[in-house]
Design a protein around this motif. Structure first.
Motif, PDB file in Angstrom:
ATOM      1  N   THR A  31      -8.523 -51.463 -11.153  1.00 52.62           N
ATOM      2  CA  THR A  31      -8.909 -51.202  -9.764  1.00 52.62           C
ATOM      3  C   THR A  31      -7.950 -51.856  -8.788  1.00 52.62           C
ATOM      4  N   GLY A  32      -7.476 -53.037  -9.105  1.00 53.73           N
ATOM      5  CA  GLY A  32      -6.600 -53.772  -8.201  1.00 53.73           C
ATOM      6  C   GLY A  32      -7.375 -54.383  -7.049  1.00 53.73           C
ATOM      7  N   VAL A  33      -6.691 -54.645  -5.944  1.00 54.25           N
ATOM      8  CA  VAL A  33      -7.296 -55.301  -4.780  1.00 54.25           C
ATOM      9  C   VAL A  33      -8.101 -54.282  -3.980  1.00 54.25           C
ATOM     10  N   VAL A  34      -9.328 -54.661  -3.641  1.00 51.26           N
ATOM     11  CA  VAL A  34     -10.223 -53.782  -2.884  1.00 51.26           C
ATOM     12  C   VAL A  34     -10.902 -54.570  -1.775  1.00 51.26           C
ATOM     13  N   ILE A  35     -11.404 -53.853  -0.785  1.00 50.04           N
ATOM     14  CA  ILE A  35     -12.242 -54.427   0.268  1.00 50.04           C
ATOM     15  C   ILE A  35     -13.680 -54.102  -0.105  1.00 50.04           C
ATOM     16  N   SER A  36     -14.520 -55.138  -0.153  1.00 50.77           N
ATOM     17  CA  SER A  36     -15.921 -54.964  -0.545  1.00 50.77           C
ATOM     18  C   SER A  36     -16.844 -55.505   0.530  1.00 50.77           C
ATOM     19  N   PRO A  37     -18.012 -54.901   0.689  1.00 51.06           N
ATOM     20  CA  PRO A  37     -19.007 -55.468   1.609  1.00 51.06           C
ATOM     21  C   PRO A  37     -19.671 -56.676   0.973  1.00 51.06           C
ATOM     22  N   LEU A  38     -20.026 -57.641   1.803  1.00 47.72           N
ATOM     23  CA  LEU A  38     -20.733 -58.823   1.319  1.00 47.72           C
ATOM     24  C   LEU A  38     -22.230 -58.534   1.388  1.00 47.72           C
ATOM     25  N   ASP A  39     -22.676 -57.670   0.494  1.00 48.28           N
ATOM     26  CA  ASP A  39     -24.098 -57.348   0.400  1.00 48.28           C
ATOM     27  C   ASP A  39     -24.412 -56.950  -1.036  1.00 48.28           C
ATOM     28  N   GLY A  40     -25.658 -56.703  -1.321  1.00 48.83           N
ATOM     29  CA  GLY A  40     -26.051 -56.244  -2.640  1.00 48.83           C
ATOM     30  C   GLY A  40     -25.538 -57.114  -3.770  1.00 48.83           C
ATOM     31  N   TYR A  41     -24.708 -56.520  -4.626  1.00 51.24           N
ATOM     32  CA  TYR A  41     -24.211 -57.171  -5.834  1.00 51.24           C
ATOM     33  C   TYR A  41     -23.569 -58.526  -5.546  1.00 51.24           C
ATOM     34  N   PHE A  42     -22.611 -58.569  -4.615  1.00 56.08           N
ATOM     35  CA  PHE A  42     -21.886 -59.816  -4.366  1.00 56.08           C
ATOM     36  C   PHE A  42     -22.712 -60.833  -3.581  1.00 56.08           C
ATOM     37  N   LEU A  43     -23.539 -60.397  -2.675  1.00 55.72           N
ATOM     38  CA  LEU A  43     -24.365 -61.338  -1.918  1.00 55.72           C
ATOM     39  C   LEU A  43     -25.318 -62.090  -2.852  1.00 55.72           C
ATOM     40  N   LYS A  44     -25.864 -61.403  -3.827  1.00 56.74           N
ATOM     41  CA  LYS A  44     -26.766 -62.047  -4.793  1.00 56.74           C
ATOM     42  C   LYS A  44     -26.027 -63.054  -5.662  1.00 56.74           C
ATOM     43  N   ARG A  45     -24.710 -62.888  -5.813  1.00 57.26           N
ATOM     44  CA  ARG A  45     -23.927 -63.742  -6.703  1.00 57.26           C
ATOM     45  C   ARG A  45     -23.048 -64.755  -5.962  1.00 57.26           C
ATOM     46  N   PHE A  46     -23.153 -64.783  -4.631  1.00 53.09           N
ATOM     47  CA  PHE A  46     -22.370 -65.706  -3.808  1.00 53.09           C
ATOM     48  C   PHE A  46     -22.819 -67.141  -4.075  1.00 53.09           C
ATOM     49  N   VAL A  47     -21.851 -68.026  -4.365  1.00 56.73           N
ATOM     50  CA  VAL A  47     -22.199 -69.426  -4.612  1.00 56.73           C
ATOM     51  C   VAL A  47     -21.583 -70.391  -3.605  1.00 56.73           C
ATOM     52  N   GLY A  48     -20.631 -69.940  -2.774  1.00 60.89           N
ATOM     53  CA  GLY A  48     -20.058 -70.831  -1.777  1.00 60.89           C
ATOM     54  C   GLY A  48     -18.706 -70.353  -1.291  1.00 60.89           C
TER      55      GLY A  48
END
Length: 68
Positions: A31-48
């Motif tokens: 996939t390489g470098v992508v722009i992702s929203p900070l919601d759903g999948y990543f928001l649940k896994r955000f640690v800092g």
């Protein structure tokens, strides 16, 4: 930004916040470098997150040189 995408003790994914609740990261080699929203999948896994530059030191948008 640090994310816990796999079970374990340490963050397993990192990204750079670009504003507007979005961040850039390399998801995988295909996939390489992508722009992702900070919601759903990543928001649940955000640690800092940590600031790399002091808030009063910014880079000039056109040259990459430090200003201020």
């Amino acid at each position: 930004m640090f994310f816990q995408t796999y079970p374990g003790t340490y963050p397993s994914h990192v990204g750079i916040y670009i504003g507007d609740d979005k961040f850039i990261s390399a998801l995988n080699q295909n996939t390489g470098v992508v722009i992702s929203p900070l919601d759903g999948y990543f928001l649940k896994r955000f640690v800092g997150a940590r600031r790399v530059l002091p808030s009063n030191r910014k880079f000039d948008d056109n040259t990459g040189n430090r200003s201020g």
